[in-house]
Design a protein around this motif. Sequence first.
Motif, PDB file in Angstrom:
ATOM      1  N   LEU A 100       0.844  -1.193   0.000  1.00 36.67           N
ATOM      2  CA  LEU A 100       0.000   0.000   0.000  1.00 36.67           C
ATOM      3  C   LEU A 100       0.873   1.234   0.000  1.00 36.67           C
ATOM      4  CD1 LEU A 100      -2.908  -0.607   2.556  1.00 36.67           C
ATOM      5  CD2 LEU A 100      -3.064  -0.507   0.067  1.00 36.67           C
ATOM      6  N   ILE A 101       0.433   2.279  -0.704  1.00 35.00           N
ATOM      7  CA  ILE A 101       1.197   3.524  -0.733  1.00 35.00           C
ATOM      8  C   ILE A 101       0.266   4.691  -0.413  1.00 35.00           C
ATOM      9  CG2 ILE A 101       2.799   2.572  -2.436  1.00 35.00           C
ATOM     10  CD1 ILE A 101       1.423   4.342  -4.547  1.00 35.00           C
ATOM     11  N   SER A 102       0.851   5.744   0.072  1.00 38.11           N
ATOM     12  CA  SER A 102       0.147   7.008   0.277  1.00 38.11           C
ATOM     13  C   SER A 102      -1.180   6.837   1.009  1.00 38.11           C
ATOM     14  CB  SER A 102      -0.095   7.689  -1.082  1.00 38.11           C
ATOM     15  OG  SER A 102      -0.533   9.026  -0.908  1.00 38.11           O
ATOM     16  N   TYR A 103      -1.149   6.066   2.094  1.00 39.91           N
ATOM     17  CA  TYR A 103      -2.395   5.831   2.820  1.00 39.91           C
ATOM     18  C   TYR A 103      -2.464   6.682   4.098  1.00 39.91           C
ATOM     19  CZ  TYR A 103       0.460   2.479   5.534  1.00 39.91           C
ATOM     20  OH  TYR A 103       1.435   1.890   6.283  1.00 39.91           O
ATOM     21  N   GLY A 104      -3.682   7.011   4.495  1.00 37.39           N
ATOM     22  CA  GLY A 104      -3.907   7.874   5.652  1.00 37.39           C
ATOM     23  C   GLY A 104      -4.059   7.073   6.928  1.00 37.39           C
ATOM     24  N   ALA A 105      -2.945   6.653   7.516  1.00 39.11           N
ATOM     25  CA  ALA A 105      -2.985   5.804   8.703  1.00 39.11           C
ATOM     26  C   ALA A 105      -3.633   6.497   9.897  1.00 39.11           C
ATOM     27  CB  ALA A 105      -1.569   5.362   9.068  1.00 39.11           C
ATOM     28  N   CYS A 106      -3.578   7.819   9.940  1.00 45.39           N
ATOM     29  CA  CYS A 106      -4.141   8.537  11.091  1.00 45.39           C
ATOM     30  C   CYS A 106      -5.662   8.367  11.195  1.00 45.39           C
ATOM     31  CB  CYS A 106      -3.810  10.023  10.999  1.00 45.39           C
ATOM     32  SG  CYS A 106      -2.037  10.367  11.033  1.00 45.39           S
ATOM     33  N   ASP A 151     -10.887   4.132   1.541  1.00 44.02           N
ATOM     34  CA  ASP A 151     -10.883   5.595   1.588  1.00 44.02           C
ATOM     35  C   ASP A 151      -9.515   6.141   1.983  1.00 44.02           C
ATOM     36  OD1 ASP A 151     -13.526   5.677   0.834  1.00 44.02           O
ATOM     37  OD2 ASP A 151     -14.294   5.904   2.875  1.00 44.02           O
ATOM     38  N   PHE A 152      -8.714   5.341   2.687  1.00 40.35           N
ATOM     39  CA  PHE A 152      -7.390   5.793   3.120  1.00 40.35           C
ATOM     40  C   PHE A 152      -6.426   5.967   1.956  1.00 40.35           C
ATOM     41  CE2 PHE A 152      -8.357   3.300   7.216  1.00 40.35           C
ATOM     42  CZ  PHE A 152      -8.939   4.418   7.795  1.00 40.35           C
ATOM     43  N   VAL A 153      -6.714   5.334   0.825  1.00 40.85           N
ATOM     44  CA  VAL A 153      -5.795   5.412  -0.313  1.00 40.85           C
ATOM     45  C   VAL A 153      -6.460   6.084  -1.508  1.00 40.85           C
ATOM     46  CG1 VAL A 153      -4.334   3.480   0.361  1.00 40.85           C
ATOM     47  CG2 VAL A 153      -6.403   3.036  -0.954  1.00 40.85           C
ATOM     48  N   LYS A 154      -7.419   6.950  -1.223  1.00 32.43           N
ATOM     49  CA  LYS A 154      -8.082   7.696  -2.295  1.00 32.43           C
ATOM     50  C   LYS A 154      -7.798   9.184  -2.166  1.00 32.43           C
ATOM     51  CE  LYS A 154     -12.023   4.557  -2.990  1.00 32.43           C
ATOM     52  NZ  LYS A 154     -13.491   4.405  -2.839  1.00 32.43           N
ATOM     53  N   THR A 155      -7.832   9.876  -3.292  1.00 27.79           N
ATOM     54  CA  THR A 155      -7.754  11.324  -3.278  1.00 27.79           C
ATOM     55  C   THR A 155      -9.113  11.886  -2.876  1.00 27.79           C
ATOM     56  OG1 THR A 155      -8.464  11.604  -5.567  1.00 27.79           O
ATOM     57  CG2 THR A 155      -6.115  11.207  -5.194  1.00 27.79           C
ATOM     58  N   SER A 156      -9.178  13.183  -2.640  1.00 27.77           N
ATOM     59  CA  SER A 156     -10.445  13.805  -2.267  1.00 27.77           C
ATOM     60  C   SER A 156     -11.484  13.687  -3.372  1.00 27.77           C
ATOM     61  CB  SER A 156     -10.228  15.281  -1.912  1.00 27.77           C
ATOM     62  OG  SER A 156      -9.636  15.965  -3.003  1.00 27.77           O
ATOM     63  N   SER A 157     -11.020  13.493  -4.610  1.00 28.46           N
ATOM     64  CA  SER A 157     -11.950  13.335  -5.731  1.00 28.46           C
ATOM     65  C   SER A 157     -12.332  11.872  -5.975  1.00 28.46           C
ATOM     66  CB  SER A 157     -11.326  13.917  -7.004  1.00 28.46           C
ATOM     67  OG  SER A 157     -10.138  13.224  -7.338  1.00 28.46           O
ATOM     68  N   GLY A 158     -11.751  10.958  -5.183  1.00 29.94           N
ATOM     69  CA  GLY A 158     -12.115   9.552  -5.294  1.00 29.94           C
ATOM     70  C   GLY A 158     -11.162   8.687  -6.084  1.00 29.94           C
ATOM     71  N   ALA A 159     -10.101   9.278  -6.633  1.00 29.59           N
ATOM     72  CA  ALA A 159      -9.130   8.476  -7.390  1.00 29.59           C
ATOM     73  C   ALA A 159      -8.293   7.626  -6.444  1.00 29.59           C
ATOM     74  CB  ALA A 159      -8.221   9.394  -8.206  1.00 29.59           C
ATOM     75  N   LEU A 160      -7.971   6.421  -6.862  1.00 26.87           N
ATOM     76  CA  LEU A 160      -7.177   5.496  -6.053  1.00 26.87           C
ATOM     77  C   LEU A 160      -5.702   5.845  -6.190  1.00 26.87           C
ATOM     78  CD1 LEU A 160      -7.690   2.994  -4.259  1.00 26.87           C
ATOM     79  CD2 LEU A 160      -7.138   1.599  -6.274  1.00 26.87           C
ATOM     80  N   ARG A 161      -5.024   6.104  -5.049  1.00 25.83           N
ATOM     81  CA  ARG A 161      -3.605   6.443  -5.084  1.00 25.83           C
ATOM     82  C   ARG A 161      -2.777   5.157  -5.092  1.00 25.83           C
ATOM     83  NH1 ARG A 161      -5.095  10.423  -0.943  1.00 25.83           N
ATOM     84  NH2 ARG A 161      -4.240   8.969   0.588  1.00 25.83           N
ATOM     85  N   ASN A 162      -2.590   4.619  -6.269  1.00 28.87           N
ATOM     86  CA  ASN A 162      -1.772   3.424  -6.449  1.00 28.87           C
ATOM     87  C   ASN A 162      -0.627   3.755  -7.409  1.00 28.87           C
ATOM     88  OD1 ASN A 162      -2.983   3.535  -8.967  1.00 28.87           O
ATOM     89  ND2 ASN A 162      -4.447   1.892  -8.543  1.00 28.87           N
ATOM     90  N   PRO A 163       0.283   2.808  -7.679  1.00 25.64           N
ATOM     91  CA  PRO A 163       1.390   3.119  -8.581  1.00 25.64           C
ATOM     92  C   PRO A 163       0.939   3.611  -9.950  1.00 25.64           C
ATOM     93  CG  PRO A 163       1.888   1.132  -7.364  1.00 25.64           C
ATOM     94  CD  PRO A 163       0.477   1.498  -7.020  1.00 25.64           C
ATOM     95  N   GLU A 164      -0.172   3.071 -10.448  1.00 25.14           N
ATOM     96  CA  GLU A 164      -0.672   3.495 -11.759  1.00 25.14           C
ATOM     97  C   GLU A 164      -1.110   4.960 -11.735  1.00 25.14           C
ATOM     98  OE1 GLU A 164      -0.452  -0.687 -11.388  1.00 25.14           O
ATOM     99  OE2 GLU A 164      -1.651   0.686 -10.161  1.00 25.14           O
ATOM    100  N   PHE A 165      -1.735   5.360 -10.629  1.00 27.00           N
ATOM    101  CA  PHE A 165      -2.159   6.764 -10.483  1.00 27.00           C
ATOM    102  C   PHE A 165      -0.947   7.691 -10.514  1.00 27.00           C
ATOM    103  CE2 PHE A 165      -2.479  10.344  -7.518  1.00 27.00           C
ATOM    104  CZ  PHE A 165      -3.508  11.075  -8.087  1.00 27.00           C
ATOM    105  N   PHE A 166       0.094   7.349  -9.752  1.00 24.02           N
ATOM    106  CA  PHE A 166       1.256   8.239  -9.688  1.00 24.02           C
ATOM    107  C   PHE A 166       2.018   8.275 -11.009  1.00 24.02           C
ATOM    108  CE2 PHE A 166       0.459   8.076  -5.176  1.00 24.02           C
ATOM    109  CZ  PHE A 166       0.788   9.362  -4.770  1.00 24.02           C
ATOM    110  N   LYS A 167       1.981   7.174 -11.754  1.00 29.94           N
ATOM    111  CA  LYS A 167       2.633   7.170 -13.054  1.00 29.94           C
ATOM    112  C   LYS A 167       1.862   8.046 -14.036  1.00 29.94           C
ATOM    113  CE  LYS A 167       5.739   5.890 -16.034  1.00 29.94           C
ATOM    114  NZ  LYS A 167       7.142   6.359 -15.894  1.00 29.94           N
TER     115      LYS A 167
END
Length: 457
Positions: free
Chosen positions: A37-43, A58-74
């Motif tokens: 998992l990357i960029s997750y909101g553990a708090c 929800d911990f790994v989504k942007t405020s707009s609902g996009a999934l923050r995974n390696p494909e998103f960052f690429k």
Amino acid sequence: MQKIVVIGAVAAGLKSAAKIRREVPEAEIIVLEKGSLISYGACGMPFYVGGLIADVSDFVKTSSGALRNPEFFKADKNVDVRIRMLVTAINRGDKTVSARSLETGEETVFPYDKLIIATGATPVKPPLPGIELSGIHQFWHPDDAVAIRSGIDSRQIKNAVVIGAGLVGMEMAEAFKIRGVKVTVIEMQEQVFPAFLDPEVAGPVAKYALANGITLLLGEKVERFDGEGTVTAVVTNKRVIPADVVVLAIGVRPNSELAKTAGLVIGPTGAIAVNEYLATSDPDIYAGGDCAENTNIISGKKVFAPMGSTANKHGRVIGENIGGNRVKFRGVLNTVAVRILDFHVGKTGLTEREAKELGYRYVTATVAAPDKPHYMPGSKSITVKLVVEADSRKVLGAQIFGEGDVAKRIDVMAAALTMAATIDDLFDMDLAYAPPYSSPIDNVAIAANAVMNKLSR
């Protein structure tokens, strides 16, 4: 083309990568992460357990609902994030990083011009008998939150024990209480929040928790965990407590071993030493987030302050500086805010205990008042404690608690401390006033007046 390698893909690591992409569009940026998992909101995990957050994704989504995974960052940042890659060595001589795939075992060497270490921290795991039993969670990964919530949903968890009355511990106590689970918090110190509250402030917090069904065992030490395969009880130096689940919340340690092995300077706190630009002892290597040391803005002392907010700031500053700017990170105030059911607690700057240990000549004032006029619906009391340097009249710290609006005031105090405000400045601040929000003289100004009265005697 500048080659940037980042170790760690949660807060500081990916924030720095994103900022570097804006500052150096042509850079090659590779991020190596040992987890999946990357960029997750553990708090947010205690609030997921408590049922306030619907889905762990929800911990790994942007405020707009996009999934923050390696494909998103690429696709979105043109950042190459490689998960399940364990960095085994930093080779400063030839400026490379060695990493091993946890999936295939393949070893890869990555050259860098600039390296960022964002390896985070690891929860403290005490070497107690029974510590490896199932049902004991360090609560550092979303998998822990999922397992605990599943156990509550299936009614397998009826008795919970939380070890440690700090931020995570008390947030988890709230989560269990909300879900109808009997919860006991064990703290070896004599008060709740021992790291950041003075005893007379911690007392009312503990009184509220006890009155609302959270059992607190203060000044008590865990000796072992009982059970066959799965935990069934926690044994302290005073009693045996039934437990279907145990949450370890006794602090974290910086993951600085990789840096230490590479010959980088480690600070007195055990975290990686960095300068005001967040560069390590090697000018081509930066460090940020929970693995890096901070400076307390008030005392100037080095501190270990693992907070998600600080990690994100570190990432931005590192990105700016690798991008060719000269941006300083001023430091931290160890500002915290926490909720226990309908009770709120905030702290910023130095406690009275810290001021005394550091040798300040100081004065304090503790004042209780409504957070808005008494005639307004929803008016609740809050108590403000100020610690002020006697000679300069500068505010050294504040602690605020109560059922009213604490966060607003603690943010005002954090801003004031950052700007080295005096108690006179607190009174002079033109804070927003309207009956739904505040009394004509705000609580922080009332407390400042109390200190002024003491100093004028």
